[in-house]
Design a protein around this motif. Structure first.
Motif, PDB file in Angstrom:
ATOM      1  N   ALA A  40      18.923   0.095  -1.457  1.00  0.00           N
ATOM      2  CA  ALA A  40      18.442  -1.238  -1.049  1.00  0.00           C
ATOM      3  C   ALA A  40      18.089  -1.258   0.433  1.00  0.00           C
ATOM      4  CB  ALA A  40      19.511  -2.286  -1.370  1.00  0.00           C
ATOM      5  N   GLN A  41      18.898  -0.616   1.252  1.00  0.00           N
ATOM      6  CA  GLN A  41      18.588  -0.542   2.683  1.00  0.00           C
ATOM      7  C   GLN A  41      17.302   0.236   2.924  1.00  0.00           C
ATOM      8  OE1 GLN A  41      22.113   1.154   4.398  1.00  0.00           O
ATOM      9  NE2 GLN A  41      23.352  -0.712   4.106  1.00  0.00           N
ATOM     10  N   GLN A  42      17.071   1.287   2.131  1.00  0.00           N
ATOM     11  CA  GLN A  42      15.839   2.059   2.274  1.00  0.00           C
ATOM     12  C   GLN A  42      14.621   1.211   1.917  1.00  0.00           C
ATOM     13  OE1 GLN A  42      15.251   4.758   3.639  1.00  0.00           O
ATOM     14  NE2 GLN A  42      13.338   5.596   2.815  1.00  0.00           N
ATOM     15  N   VAL A  43      14.758   0.377   0.887  1.00  0.00           N
ATOM     16  CA  VAL A  43      13.653  -0.518   0.512  1.00  0.00           C
ATOM     17  C   VAL A  43      13.354  -1.481   1.657  1.00  0.00           C
ATOM     18  CG1 VAL A  43      13.007  -2.421  -1.020  1.00  0.00           C
ATOM     19  CG2 VAL A  43      14.005  -0.330  -1.966  1.00  0.00           C
ATOM     20  N   GLU A  44      14.399  -2.031   2.284  1.00  0.00           N
ATOM     21  CA  GLU A  44      14.180  -2.952   3.404  1.00  0.00           C
ATOM     22  C   GLU A  44      13.487  -2.255   4.556  1.00  0.00           C
ATOM     23  OE1 GLU A  44      14.568  -6.173   3.483  1.00  0.00           O
ATOM     24  OE2 GLU A  44      15.204  -6.088   1.378  1.00  0.00           O
ATOM     25  N   ARG A  45      13.879  -1.020   4.847  1.00  0.00           N
ATOM     26  CA  ARG A  45      13.223  -0.290   5.946  1.00  0.00           C
ATOM     27  C   ARG A  45      11.753  -0.029   5.620  1.00  0.00           C
ATOM     28  NH1 ARG A  45      18.315   2.390   6.182  1.00  0.00           N
ATOM     29  NH2 ARG A  45      17.561   4.004   4.758  1.00  0.00           N
ATOM     30  N   ARG A  47       9.871  -1.756   3.586  1.00  0.00           N
ATOM     31  CA  ARG A  47       9.144  -3.030   3.572  1.00  0.00           C
ATOM     32  C   ARG A  47       8.772  -3.439   5.011  1.00  0.00           C
ATOM     33  NH1 ARG A  47      12.419  -5.822   0.555  1.00  0.00           N
ATOM     34  NH2 ARG A  47      11.227  -5.464  -1.373  1.00  0.00           N
ATOM     35  N   TYR A  48       9.707  -3.231   5.933  1.00  0.00           N
ATOM     36  CA  TYR A  48       9.409  -3.539   7.334  1.00  0.00           C
ATOM     37  C   TYR A  48       8.299  -2.621   7.853  1.00  0.00           C
ATOM     38  CZ  TYR A  48       9.908  -3.760  12.387  1.00  0.00           C
ATOM     39  OH  TYR A  48       9.645  -3.883  13.732  1.00  0.00           O
ATOM     40  N   ARG A  49       8.357  -1.330   7.470  1.00  0.00           N
ATOM     41  CA  ARG A  49       7.314  -0.400   7.930  1.00  0.00           C
ATOM     42  C   ARG A  49       5.947  -0.815   7.371  1.00  0.00           C
ATOM     43  NH1 ARG A  49       8.162   5.786   6.511  1.00  0.00           N
ATOM     44  NH2 ARG A  49      10.071   5.337   7.699  1.00  0.00           N
ATOM     45  N   ALA A  50       5.914  -1.260   6.104  1.00  0.00           N
ATOM     46  CA  ALA A  50       4.632  -1.670   5.516  1.00  0.00           C
ATOM     47  C   ALA A  50       4.092  -2.926   6.207  1.00  0.00           C
ATOM     48  CB  ALA A  50       4.811  -1.919   4.023  1.00  0.00           C
ATOM     49  N   LEU A  51       4.983  -3.870   6.507  1.00  0.00           N
ATOM     50  CA  LEU A  51       4.537  -5.075   7.228  1.00  0.00           C
ATOM     51  C   LEU A  51       4.039  -4.733   8.614  1.00  0.00           C
ATOM     52  CD1 LEU A  51       7.350  -7.593   6.185  1.00  0.00           C
ATOM     53  CD2 LEU A  51       4.962  -7.556   5.413  1.00  0.00           C
ATOM     54  N   LEU A  52       4.712  -3.815   9.290  1.00  0.00           N
ATOM     55  CA  LEU A  52       4.267  -3.404  10.620  1.00  0.00           C
ATOM     56  C   LEU A  52       2.898  -2.745  10.549  1.00  0.00           C
ATOM     57  CD1 LEU A  52       4.878  -3.091  13.635  1.00  0.00           C
ATOM     58  CD2 LEU A  52       6.018  -0.924  13.089  1.00  0.00           C
ATOM     59  N   GLU A  76      -1.569   2.010   3.586  1.00  0.00           N
ATOM     60  CA  GLU A  76      -1.544   2.360   2.164  1.00  0.00           C
ATOM     61  C   GLU A  76      -0.396   3.330   1.855  1.00  0.00           C
ATOM     62  OE1 GLU A  76      -2.512   2.258  -1.752  1.00  0.00           O
ATOM     63  OE2 GLU A  76      -3.292   1.003  -0.128  1.00  0.00           O
ATOM     64  N   ALA A  77      -0.128   4.281   2.751  1.00  0.00           N
ATOM     65  CA  ALA A  77       0.983   5.234   2.528  1.00  0.00           C
ATOM     66  C   ALA A  77       2.321   4.520   2.551  1.00  0.00           C
ATOM     67  CB  ALA A  77       0.947   6.333   3.589  1.00  0.00           C
ATOM     68  N   ALA A  78       2.453   3.547   3.493  1.00  0.00           N
ATOM     69  CA  ALA A  78       3.701   2.788   3.563  1.00  0.00           C
ATOM     70  C   ALA A  78       3.898   1.955   2.310  1.00  0.00           C
ATOM     71  CB  ALA A  78       3.698   1.899   4.803  1.00  0.00           C
ATOM     72  N   LEU A  79       2.806   1.387   1.766  1.00  0.00           N
ATOM     73  CA  LEU A  79       2.918   0.612   0.537  1.00  0.00           C
ATOM     74  C   LEU A  79       3.314   1.502  -0.648  1.00  0.00           C
ATOM     75  CD1 LEU A  79      -0.155  -1.812   0.875  1.00  0.00           C
ATOM     76  CD2 LEU A  79       2.279  -2.396   1.073  1.00  0.00           C
ATOM     77  N   CYS A  80       2.778   2.723  -0.701  1.00  0.00           N
ATOM     78  CA  CYS A  80       3.136   3.647  -1.795  1.00  0.00           C
ATOM     79  C   CYS A  80       4.615   4.014  -1.742  1.00  0.00           C
ATOM     80  CB  CYS A  80       2.264   4.894  -1.710  1.00  0.00           C
ATOM     81  SG  CYS A  80       0.538   4.613  -2.143  1.00  0.00           S
ATOM     82  N   GLU A  81       5.098   4.301  -0.532  1.00  0.00           N
ATOM     83  CA  GLU A  81       6.521   4.625  -0.393  1.00  0.00           C
ATOM     84  C   GLU A  81       7.383   3.433  -0.767  1.00  0.00           C
ATOM     85  OE1 GLU A  81       7.478   6.149   3.421  1.00  0.00           O
ATOM     86  OE2 GLU A  81       6.050   7.817   3.324  1.00  0.00           O
ATOM     87  N   LEU A  82       6.952   2.235  -0.402  1.00  0.00           N
ATOM     88  CA  LEU A  82       7.719   1.026  -0.728  1.00  0.00           C
ATOM     89  C   LEU A  82       7.782   0.817  -2.235  1.00  0.00           C
ATOM     90  CD1 LEU A  82       9.185  -1.565   0.036  1.00  0.00           C
ATOM     91  CD2 LEU A  82       6.949  -2.669   0.331  1.00  0.00           C
TER      92      LEU A  82
END
Length: 320
Positions: A40-45, A47-52, A76-82
């Motif tokens: 869950a913490q990884q998802v939050e990180r 998500r923040y990276r994708a928003l940034l 796009e890469a940040a969204l894929c990881e998220l």
């Protein structure tokens, strides 16, 4: 071997094992909850990276196409990881429940399992001892916990057993299968050495048997060492008691006893008596050569062995 496996099976459901199982379940649940929290913490990180990355893309000058393209690729890469992290987290939550509410079901499940194990502990031993239980039913019970049993014969009277439990753990045991003859005993060589050593020192068969049993030596199936067994082993090694060796005469030593004390053979002393280098009285009552039971007797005989004296008189204890 069957008895050992059955005993290990019944021991596996004792209260101590139930407590160990409960502790293992709690540890496993805590580990799974920790993994879900980390996910869950990884998802939050992410998500923040994708928003940034999205904000950076929105602020770039559209005319700067190279920079815009690079920021779009990063977004796009940040969204894929998220999306991948969210999918993994959802799978974990489906398998283990909500991480915030996992503790309650874990405690309830653990209590239920403990009650079931306690019930098994009360009912299984009487059930196993019931003569109406068939061998096929006993085997079915064993297979609830035991995957297989591996046997390795290490001696004619000994078998090593490895019980492989369901789950991958194992237990190593040793079974005494007994032997049909003394030579098949795995410890017969050590028993023979002890019998020979004590017999040559003058111990009787009964004393040797008692000493071996006291030291923990056993025959097949845990039977104690018998006097007849000691006698058989002694005679097999060519050790025979002579009356003069076992007889004790007050104030005197027999020839074998003196030889044992000095560290020479009885034949060595006999030869020097015949050649006249040792003078000794032949007791008419016992019909034995009797030597004074004194330290001086052993000392002068040792001097004769070393060649320091050529003749000793043990009848009058005078020497030249």
């Amino acid at each position: 071997m069957d008895a050992l496996v059955a005993a290990a099976f019944l021991e596996a459901v004792t209260p101590a094992e139930a407590d160990a199982f409960e502790r293992a379940e709690v540890t496993r649940s805590e580990s799974e909850a920790a993994l879900r929290r980390a996910a869950a913490q990884q998802v939050e990180r992410l998500r923040y990276r994708a928003l940034l990355a999205e904000r950076q893309f929105d602020k770039v000058d559209p005319d700067n196409r190279l920079v815009a393209a690079e920021l779009e690729r990063r977004w796009e890469a940040a969204l894929c990881e998220l999306r991948a992290a969210e999918t993994a987290l959802a799978a974990q939550e489906r398998a283990g429940g909500d991480p915030e509410a996992a503790e309650g079901p874990t405690i309830a499940a653990s209590s239920t399992l403990r009650m079931q194990l306690l019930e098994i502990q009360r009912s299984l031993p009487p059930l196993w001892a019931d003569p109406r239980l068939t061998p096929a039913q006993r085997k079915a019970l064993l297979r609830c916990l035991i995957e297989k049993v591996v046997l390795e014969r290490t001696a004619a009277d000994r078998v090593n057993l490895r019980i492989v439990w369901c789950g991958g753990d194992w237990s190593d045991l040793v079974a005494d299968t007994g032997g049909h003859a003394l030579r098949e005993l795995s410890g017969i060589a050590e028993i023979e050495r002890c019998v020979a050593a004590m017999a040559r020192s003058g111990a009787s068969d009964a004393d040797i048997a008692a000493a071996l049993n006291e030291r923990g030596y056993r025959l097949a199936h845990g039977r104690p060492v018998l006097v007849n067994t000691v006698r058989k082993l002694r005679l097999a090694q060519g050790i025979r008691y002579r009356p003069e060796f076992r007889r004790r005469v007050k104030g005197a030593l027999t020839l074998p006893q003196l030889a044992e004390a000095v560290g020479v053979s009885a034949a060595w002393i006999h030869h020097r008596i015949r050649t006249g280098r040792i003078t000794v009285t032949h007791g008419s009552k016992y019909r034995l050569y009797l030597f004074p039971d004194e330290p001086a007797t052993i000392n002068v005989l040792r001097q004769l062995v070393r060649g320091e004296l050529r003749h000793i008189d043990l009848s009058t204890r005078q020497r030249d």
